[in-house]
Motif scaffolding. Structure first.
Motif, PDB file in Angstrom:
ATOM      1  N   HIS A  50       0.631  -0.904  -0.302  1.00  0.00           N
ATOM      2  CA  HIS A  50      -0.544  -0.444   0.130  1.00  0.00           C
ATOM      3  C   HIS A  50       1.241   0.968   0.846  1.00  0.00           C
ATOM      4  CE1 HIS A  50      -2.538   3.082   0.991  1.00  0.00           C
ATOM      5  NE2 HIS A  50      -4.063   1.828   1.117  1.00  0.00           N
ATOM      6  N   SER A  51       0.250   2.195  -1.229  1.00  0.00           N
ATOM      7  CA  SER A  51       1.333   3.151  -1.210  1.00  0.00           C
ATOM      8  C   SER A  51       1.744   4.259  -0.277  1.00  0.00           C
ATOM      9  CB  SER A  51       1.620   3.781  -2.158  1.00  0.00           C
ATOM     10  OG  SER A  51      -0.793   3.972  -2.592  1.00  0.00           O
ATOM     11  N   GLY A  52       0.166   4.508   0.686  1.00  0.00           N
ATOM     12  CA  GLY A  52       0.365   5.301   1.753  1.00  0.00           C
ATOM     13  C   GLY A  52       0.852   4.408   3.183  1.00  0.00           C
ATOM     14  N   ALA A  53       0.100   3.385   3.148  1.00  0.00           N
ATOM     15  CA  ALA A  53       0.120   2.431   5.028  1.00  0.00           C
ATOM     16  C   ALA A  53       1.489   1.509   4.532  1.00  0.00           C
ATOM     17  CB  ALA A  53      -0.945   1.375   4.735  1.00  0.00           C
ATOM     18  N   GLY A  54       2.228   1.360   3.414  1.00  0.00           N
ATOM     19  CA  GLY A  54       3.325   0.078   3.691  1.00  0.00           C
ATOM     20  C   GLY A  54       2.712  -0.723   3.064  1.00  0.00           C
ATOM     21  N   VAL A  55       1.751  -1.413   4.330  1.00  0.00           N
ATOM     22  CA  VAL A  55       0.795  -2.461   3.922  1.00  0.00           C
ATOM     23  C   VAL A  55      -0.515  -1.826   3.700  1.00  0.00           C
ATOM     24  CG1 VAL A  55       2.668  -4.718   3.772  1.00  0.00           C
ATOM     25  CG2 VAL A  55       2.141  -3.806   5.929  1.00  0.00           C
ATOM     26  N   HIS A  76      -6.165  10.412   6.938  1.00  0.00           N
ATOM     27  CA  HIS A  76      -4.815  11.003   6.253  1.00  0.00           C
ATOM     28  C   HIS A  76      -4.406  12.024   6.176  1.00  0.00           C
ATOM     29  CE1 HIS A  76      -6.421   7.863   3.385  1.00  0.00           C
ATOM     30  NE2 HIS A  76      -4.899   7.162   3.477  1.00  0.00           N
ATOM     31  N   LEU A  80      -2.013   8.398   8.663  1.00  0.00           N
ATOM     32  CA  LEU A  80      -2.547   7.758   8.513  1.00  0.00           C
ATOM     33  C   LEU A  80      -2.274   6.487   9.201  1.00  0.00           C
ATOM     34  CD1 LEU A  80      -4.149   6.399   6.550  1.00  0.00           C
ATOM     35  CD2 LEU A  80      -2.114   5.764   4.978  1.00  0.00           C
ATOM     36  N   HIS A  81      -1.475   6.520   9.521  1.00  0.00           N
ATOM     37  CA  HIS A  81      -0.991   5.443  10.675  1.00  0.00           C
ATOM     38  C   HIS A  81      -1.390   5.265  12.208  1.00  0.00           C
ATOM     39  CE1 HIS A  81       2.049   3.157   7.424  1.00  0.00           C
ATOM     40  NE2 HIS A  81       2.348   4.191   7.521  1.00  0.00           N
ATOM     41  N   GLY A  86       2.900  -1.695  -5.652  1.00  0.00           N
ATOM     42  CA  GLY A  86       2.390  -0.984  -7.111  1.00  0.00           C
ATOM     43  C   GLY A  86       0.625  -1.430  -6.014  1.00  0.00           C
ATOM     44  N   GLY A  87       0.879  -1.858  -5.231  1.00  0.00           N
ATOM     45  CA  GLY A  87      -0.571  -1.829  -4.427  1.00  0.00           C
ATOM     46  C   GLY A  87      -0.824  -0.147  -3.914  1.00  0.00           C
ATOM     47  N   PRO A  88      -2.150  -0.019  -3.751  1.00  0.00           N
ATOM     48  CA  PRO A  88      -3.389  -1.604  -2.934  1.00  0.00           C
ATOM     49  C   PRO A  88      -4.163  -1.463  -4.455  1.00  0.00           C
ATOM     50  CG  PRO A  88      -4.443   0.121  -2.423  1.00  0.00           C
ATOM     51  CD  PRO A  88      -2.513   1.355  -2.348  1.00  0.00           C
ATOM     52  N   GLY A  89      -4.308  -0.732  -5.480  1.00  0.00           N
ATOM     53  CA  GLY A  89      -5.186  -1.111  -6.371  1.00  0.00           C
ATOM     54  C   GLY A  89      -4.171  -1.644  -7.750  1.00  0.00           C
ATOM     55  N   ILE A 118       6.259  -1.173   9.737  1.00  0.00           N
ATOM     56  CA  ILE A 118       5.319  -1.245   9.432  1.00  0.00           C
ATOM     57  C   ILE A 118       4.646   0.178  10.593  1.00  0.00           C
ATOM     58  CG2 ILE A 118       3.246  -0.943   9.058  1.00  0.00           C
ATOM     59  CD1 ILE A 118       4.663  -1.417   6.682  1.00  0.00           C
ATOM     60  N   LYS A 119       4.852   1.785  10.617  1.00  0.00           N
ATOM     61  CA  LYS A 119       4.308   1.900  11.454  1.00  0.00           C
ATOM     62  C   LYS A 119       2.932   1.877  12.459  1.00  0.00           C
ATOM     63  CE  LYS A 119       4.625   6.934  13.224  1.00  0.00           C
ATOM     64  NZ  LYS A 119       4.481   8.356  12.909  1.00  0.00           N
TER      65      LYS A 119
END
Lengths: 303, 557
Positions: free
Chosen positions: A180-185, A203, A207-208, A234-237, A277-278
């Motif tokens: 996930h580009s924002g949350a890491g996973v 956001h 986010l974390h 390339g996640g999530p999409g 992952i925070k």
């Protein structure tokens, strides 16, 4: 990373490993109780086996219970893209809940893309429809949510949660494992964002931090991570690199489940520690679960 | 219920059903295309002819043969006005406070005015076409209110539905549409309804340009009102006629241009001297017509006034005609629907009926006010704040009655680019506030957002790949930065084609548009700084051989 920080890192790791038994309630030795069940094999068999290893579905779902299953199904792409939970994972969990005598089993999400397209492309609607009619629903109108306080929230003190979730007895997280580009996973904790209305404020606030606040309220009793396919980049999409570990990870502790998934697969071509992952790190620090999987009983089998 | 009332009701129900189901049903715009004024003026103003316009020709033909039956039996505007007129209390026996100073030819002058403007390439039909107006009224005023009530009822019924476990009721989602300008439409209609106080069907008699066309066509139809010798000149029919088509002093005379064949006179004649037939009763000599000749002077004046109005509106700052010229002032964020033809043509062809806005499943299409000047009023625009424009959806083109928005195949639709997203870095959470946010990347259906790791910033930051962006507005809609997003769609690089393939035009311009999953062998770019090597045993601890971290990860402990 230079040599110095590498050595520092190693030393820190050693210290943690040595210190862990003294600082944490866990045990270093295998116990009867499985903390994280990792099953490799055919989807439906793996899902069933993983829950069995945790004590069976009837441990979580009692007769007459209302169950909400939360898969990922908010991308209008096919299952092999690995942005959504595998339809058979959702279907098998729902079937097990029915078998355990659940009065109501719902598969819910609040998508960003058009609902019908997600339902159709993900395959989840069709899979669950064959089990029972009218099980899978997308919920996004404001009237279907109710504002609730988050007693243990630090930055997020209130949020609007789906009414169906608030009235459910059992919440089961069934995320697909993906980057996930924002949350890491995006795993079980991140997935809980699909049960609330206003995600944008998370956001803005961080986010974390807000994911941790959110899961302090929305804590699934059972986590089943679908790692049959993993979207590692390339996640999530997507589109991104999809690997096929053909694995199901089940746990009662969302932090442990997510931590194991982080450590078990590559992300952007390399491996990471759960603490990187925070939101996993913060959840661990706040006592919402444990990311020190090395101290937990992780049982891996193949079916 | 008389045959006419039944017919009116049935056609109104069909009209409302088509409007309600627009986008899910074929020929949803059929009634609009039956409006001869809408079609005629559009054909003149946009200099276009399509077979879409056929229904209006049939309506004109029907007037030649049977008189203004369209007005009396079919037109939803007429039916609505019949109903609203019923609600206006009138002294018994008096049907009209006759507006002596109004010429019954006024609707023809209005028509000529519109034709004059049309000849100058300006379409003002949206102000007067009955079907454009009534579609807007039901679509932008009545339906949203209905939806709001229905949605609230569902919320109210939810506990009961949940208790009974009726899933379809529990999870039914209506998402009431919201529109700007609904009060403007409402006020206009209050005026039209109120005019019924002066005389029934005031709009149809004096103002309707479609009525004007049909009045000309129905000068002496085959099937028409005929009066036999039984008539004793009592004048009851003239009193009852809602259209004022009967001469008060000579009730045997009929002005067929005004008659809508409603047969009220026939029903009310104590002598039973009136019938609507192809032939007069044998031996009857009383059937006479009074024609209305149109005064040439006023006719020319109306046309000149229309042209003058067009000329004046073309001097507006935002006006556009012919080619996009130097210094063409466009609103910075005016995003037209996908498949909208080039702007000058679009403004001439769009009748502002609101059908596309009504049918748009995401409710992103909104009427614009003065942002694009007088000639842009009420035309549709994508409003990402409200919602994105779904790149898999082709509904607005399908329901457009005039082809101002082209009907696209699914493959073409993906290439019907509406604009380009730009990032305001100084507002962006990732760029400016150093937060972990990649929502734009998450939601982009075209995968047009790339993220990059910048040395001084803790989290990855977004970039728009200009060649992959189609301006759908997903990013702007979901951007967490409030009130004005940190990523917005601008009209730059929108494809506006009169004809031909969007795909070809896009490829010529080096666009690279495809929805995820990639349709044409697009390989995902490896994340910068990653060798991309396979991992043999991903179960050891992190090998920190590189400074680069995957997006969203940090150094951990």
């Amino acid at each position: 990373m230079n040599r110095r920080s590498f050595l520092k890192y190693q030393a820190a790791g050693m210290l943690w490993t040595i210190g862990a038994p003294f600082m944490l309630p866990g045990r270093l030795f295998a116990r009867e109780k499985t903390d994280v069940a990792v099953v490799k094999g055919e989807v439906q068999a793996a899902v069933r086996k993983s829950v069995e290893m945790l004590g069976g579905i009837s441990k979580f779902v009692k007769k007459g219970d209302r169950v909400v299953i939360k898969p990922n199904m908010s991308f209008a792409v096919s299952p092999e893209q690995a942005s959504n939970t595998h339809p058979l994972v959702a279907k098998t969990i729902a079937a097990m809940c029915k078998e355990a005598g659940a009065a109501r089993v719902l598969v819910l999400d609040n998508p960003l893309a058009p609902a019908e397209q997600c339902l159709e492309a993900s395959g989840i609607f069709a899979a669950c429809e064959s089990l029972e009619k009218d099980m899978v629903h997308m919920v996004s109108r404001p009237g279907s949510f109710k504002e609730v306080g988050i007693p243990n929230g630090r930055t997020l003190k209130t949020t609007d949660v789906m009414k169906e979730v608030l009235s459910a007895d059992v919440l089961i997280a069934a995320p697909v494992a993906k980057s996930h580009s924002g949350a890491g996973v995006s795993l079980s904790m991140k997935g809980m964002m699909g049960l609330i209305r206003d995600r944008s404020t998370m956001h803005r606030r961080g986010l974390h931090e807000t994911i941790v606040d959110l899961v302090s309220l929305l804590t699934p009793q059972l986590v089943i991570i679908d790692a049959t396919r993993v979207l590692t980049t390339g996640g999530p999409g997507g589109p991104g690199k999809v690997i096929e570990p053909k694995t199901i990870i089940a746990a009662t502790d969302m932090v442990a489940a997510d931590a194991y998934a982080v450590s078990a697969f590559e992300w952007y071509g390399r491996t990471y520690a759960p603490s990187q992952i925070k939101h996993i790190r913060l959840a661990h620090e706040r006592g919402l679960g444990r990311m020190d999987i090395e101290n937990l009983n992780v049982r891996k089998i193949s079916v | 219920m008389s045959f006419r009332r039944a017919a009116q009701l049935i056609f109104l129900i069909i009209f409302l059903a088509l409007l309600a189901r627009a986008g899910h049903i074929k020929e949803a715009d059929l009634f609009l295309r039956m409006d001869p004024a809408l079609v005629g003026i559009t054909a003149i103003a946009a200099r276009m002819w399509t077979w879409l316009f056929l229904p209006a020709l049939i309506v004109v033909l029907s007037a030649l043969l049977f008189g203004r039956v369209f007005c009396g039996y079919i037109c939803p505007m007429g039916t609505t006005l019949d109903f609203s007129d019923k609600c206006i209390p009138r002294p018994t026996g008096k049907t009209e406070r006759s507006p002596q100073r109004l010429s019954p030819r006024l609707n023809r002058y209005i028509l000529v005015f519109l034709v004059g403007a049309g000849l100058a390439g300006v379409s003002l039909v949206s102000w007067a076409s009955p079907l454009a107006l009534i579609t807007r009224f039901y679509g932008l005023v009545v339906y949203p209110v209905t939806e709001l009530i229905a949605d609230q009822s569902l919320v109210f019924l939810y506990p009961l539905a949940s208790w009974l476990d009726i899933r379809s009721l529990m999870f039914a989602e209506i998402h009431p549409s919201r529109f700007t300008a609904q009060f403007f439409v409402l006020v206009l209609f209050i005026l039209i309804f109120a005019a019924g106080w002066i005389t029934p069907r005031f709009w149809c008699r004096y103002l309707c340009p479609a009525g004007g066309i049909l009045a000309v066509a129905a000068g002496k139809p085959l099937l028409r009102r005929r009066v036999s010798d039984e008539c004793n000149g009592c004048g009851i029919c003239a009193q009852k006629c809602p259209m004022g088509a009967i001469d008060r002093l000579h009730p045997e005379r009929t002005n067929h241009s005004a008659c809508i064949s409603c047969r009220t006179c026939e029903a009310n004649c104590p002598q039973e001297a009136i019938e609507f037939s192809l032939l007069a009763r044998p031996g009857s000599h009383m059937a006479r017509e009074t024609g209305v000749s149109t005064s040439r002077r006023y006719f020319l004046m109306a046309g000149a006034a229309g042209m003058g109005t067009a000329a004046l509106s073309l001097t507006g700052l935002h006006a556009v005609s012919g080619k996009e010229t130097e210094g063409w002032v466009q609103p910075a964020r005016l995003i037209r629907p996908p498949g909208a033809i080039p702007e000058p043509m679009f403004r001439a062809a769009c009748v502002r009926c609101g059908e596309c806005m009504r049918a748009c499943p995401t409710n992103t299409l909104q009427p614009i006010w003065f942002a694009a000047g007088f000639l842009g009023m009420f035309s549709p625009a994508i409003t990402p704040d409200r919602k994105y424009c779904d790149p898999r959806c082709t509904i607005c083109g399908e329901v457009c009655p005039t082809g101002a928005i082209r009907t696209l195949s699914a493959g073409e639709r993906v290439w019907a680019r509406t604009g380009t997203a730009v990032i305001y870095r100084q507002k962006c959470l990732a760029w400016e506030h150093q937060k972990s946010c990649m929502v734009c990347d998450e939601v982009c259906p075209y995968n047009a957002i790339e993220f990059e790791k910048i040395a001084d910033l803790p989290y990855p930051v977004p970039h728009v790949k200009e060649d992959r962006c189609a301006g759908c507005g997903y990013c702007e809609h979901y951007c967490p930065v409030t009130n004005e997003a940190a990523i917005v769609v601008t009209p730059m690089n929108a494809l506006r084609l009169q004809a031909g393939s969007y795909r070809e035009a896009g490829q010529i311009r080096k666009f690279n548009l495809s929805l995820r999953p990639p349709t044409e062998g697009l390989q995902p770019k490896p994340y910068p700084g990653v060798s991309g090597g396979e991992i043999e045993s991903p179960e050891g601890e992190a090998e920190n051989g590189s400074e680069e971290l995957a997006p969203g990860f940090d150094r951990g402990y």
